[in-house]
Design a protein around this motif. Structure first.
Motif, mmCIF file in Angstrom:
data_model
loop_
_atom_site.group_PDB
_atom_site.id
_atom_site.type_symbol
_atom_site.label_atom_id
_atom_site.label_comp_id
_atom_site.label_asym_id
_atom_site.label_seq_id
_atom_site.Cartn_x
_atom_site.Cartn_y
_atom_site.Cartn_z
ATOM 1 N N LYS A 1 34.808 13.034 56.301
ATOM 2 C CA LYS A 1 33.934 12.012 55.722
ATOM 3 C C LYS A 1 32.460 12.276 55.981
ATOM 4 O O LYS A 1 31.613 11.489 55.546
ATOM 5 C CB LYS A 1 34.309 10.639 56.267
ATOM 6 C CG LYS A 1 35.691 10.167 55.841
ATOM 7 C CD LYS A 1 35.990 8.783 56.371
ATOM 8 C CE LYS A 1 37.375 8.317 55.925
ATOM 9 N NZ LYS A 1 37.694 6.962 56.453
ATOM 10 N N GLU A 2 32.141 13.337 56.691
ATOM 11 C CA GLU A 2 30.739 13.684 56.921
ATOM 12 C C GLU A 2 30.230 14.442 55.709
ATOM 13 O O GLU A 2 30.560 15.609 55.500
ATOM 14 C CB GLU A 2 30.595 14.528 58.203
ATOM 15 C CG GLU A 2 30.766 13.753 59.485
ATOM 16 C CD GLU A 2 29.576 12.859 59.784
ATOM 17 O OE1 GLU A 2 28.476 13.095 59.225
ATOM 18 O OE2 GLU A 2 29.739 11.910 60.583
ATOM 19 N N TYR B 1 30.132 8.883 64.300
ATOM 20 C CA TYR B 1 30.823 10.031 63.724
ATOM 21 C C TYR B 1 31.948 9.539 62.827
ATOM 22 O O TYR B 1 32.809 8.759 63.248
ATOM 23 C CB TYR B 1 31.367 10.921 64.833
ATOM 24 C CG TYR B 1 32.063 12.165 64.334
ATOM 25 C CD1 TYR B 1 31.393 13.082 63.526
ATOM 26 C CD2 TYR B 1 33.388 12.418 64.662
ATOM 27 C CE1 TYR B 1 32.027 14.219 63.058
ATOM 28 C CE2 TYR B 1 34.028 13.558 64.215
ATOM 29 C CZ TYR B 1 33.343 14.457 63.406
ATOM 30 O OH TYR B 1 33.975 15.586 62.942
ATOM 31 N N LEU B 2 31.967 9.998 61.585
ATOM 32 C CA LEU B 2 32.913 9.492 60.594
ATOM 33 C C LEU B 2 34.167 10.342 60.481
ATOM 34 O O LEU B 2 35.075 9.998 59.734
ATOM 35 C CB LEU B 2 32.219 9.421 59.222
ATOM 36 C CG LEU B 2 30.956 8.554 59.157
ATOM 37 C CD1 LEU B 2 30.311 8.665 57.784
ATOM 38 C CD2 LEU B 2 31.274 7.105 59.498
ATOM 39 N N ASP C 1 26.100 4.266 58.776
ATOM 40 C CA ASP C 1 26.378 3.881 60.157
ATOM 41 C C ASP C 1 26.171 5.075 61.068
ATOM 42 O O ASP C 1 26.583 6.193 60.763
ATOM 43 C CB ASP C 1 27.833 3.404 60.293
ATOM 44 C CG ASP C 1 28.003 1.966 59.848
ATOM 45 O OD1 ASP C 1 27.002 1.255 59.806
ATOM 46 O OD2 ASP C 1 29.147 1.582 59.542
#
Length: 248
Positions: A183-184, A178-179, A175
């Motif tokens: 989580k990046e 910005y996670l 997606d």
């Protein structure tokens, strides 16, 4: 005086159709025209095309404007470096032989003005994304490429274009939002690399989301965004790295 290093990624020319992507190609060519006057080097970090496959004597139709502009810039003496992305990972030696542009299939280190860079497309790095990592191993295997070459280009290119748009496992795209730093996965990758060696800048594409994040002491992770929604690029002037937006 040519003192700036430029970076761009994820133009996805040809998506969703050649006609729809033509304005993006024109805009990207305009950007190349703008930066050639002060560019010391240009880095293209993959997915320039939404699909690219080189047969022995055939390359995909189209993209003549961007290819011609790259040839012009390279012939003028400005170095251009190309990193394959997950959409153009079947690139072979066309860029090297026709345009004199080296092609890299994994991350590579560079040093400019005493600053160290680790540069790559960014797909398949860090934890997780196991389905795509397995799929990529299949795609890059020589036997897979040999089999695909038996498809007539009219069939092979259309099939790949369809799958590129429809199948997110094949594209390897998450997606575009910005996670959060935890989580990046490219942030995790950068921090792990810093455990063994210092880099001033990690520069990647693939995420389609422009961002600049501190990942350690005097170490920054930069994602270049894309030329589908953001039209962003990176520029290093010898002292600082900036993310900028191109507006014609």
């Amino acid at each position: 005086m040519k003192t700036k290093i430029y970076f761009a990624s994820d133009q996805h020319l040809g998506a969703p159709t050649h006609e729809a992507s033509f304005p993006r190609e024109q805009l990207f060519v305009s950007w190349l025209d703008t930066i050639k006057h002060d560019a010391e080097a240009i880095f293209l970090l993959g997915d320039l095309f939404d699909f690219w496959f080189e047969y022995q004597t055939v390359v995909p139709k189209g993209f003549v404007r961007v290819l011609g502009k790259l040839a012009e810039i390279r012939d003028s003496g400005i170095p251009i470096y190309f990193f394959v992305g997950n959409h153009d990972l079947w690139m072979n030696d066309y860029f090297e032989k026709e345009l004199n542009i080296p092609v890299y299939r994994d991350n590579k280190e560079f040093t400019f003005y005493n600053k160290t860079f680790l540069i790559g497309h960014g797909d398949g790095k860090g934890p997780g994304d196991l389905g795509y990592k397995r799929m990529k191993k299949v795609f890059v295997h020589p036997f897979s490429k040999w089999l695909y070459r038996w498809l007539h280009p009219d069939i092979g290119v259309k099939l790949a274009q369809y799958l590129s748009v429809k199948n997110k496992l094949i594209s390897g795209e998450a997606d575009v939002k910005y996670l959060g730093e935890d989580k990046e996965w490219l942030v995790h990758y950068c921090k792990r690399k810093l455990q063994t060696k210092h880099y001033d800048y990690f520069v990647f594409g693939h995420r389609h989301l422009p961002m600049s994040l501190a990942v350690g002491t005097n170490a920054t992770y930069i994602n270049l965004g894309d030329w589908v929604s953001y039209f962003t690029y990176g520029v290093f002037d010898g002292e600082k790295f900036d993310l900028e937006t191109f507006k014609k």
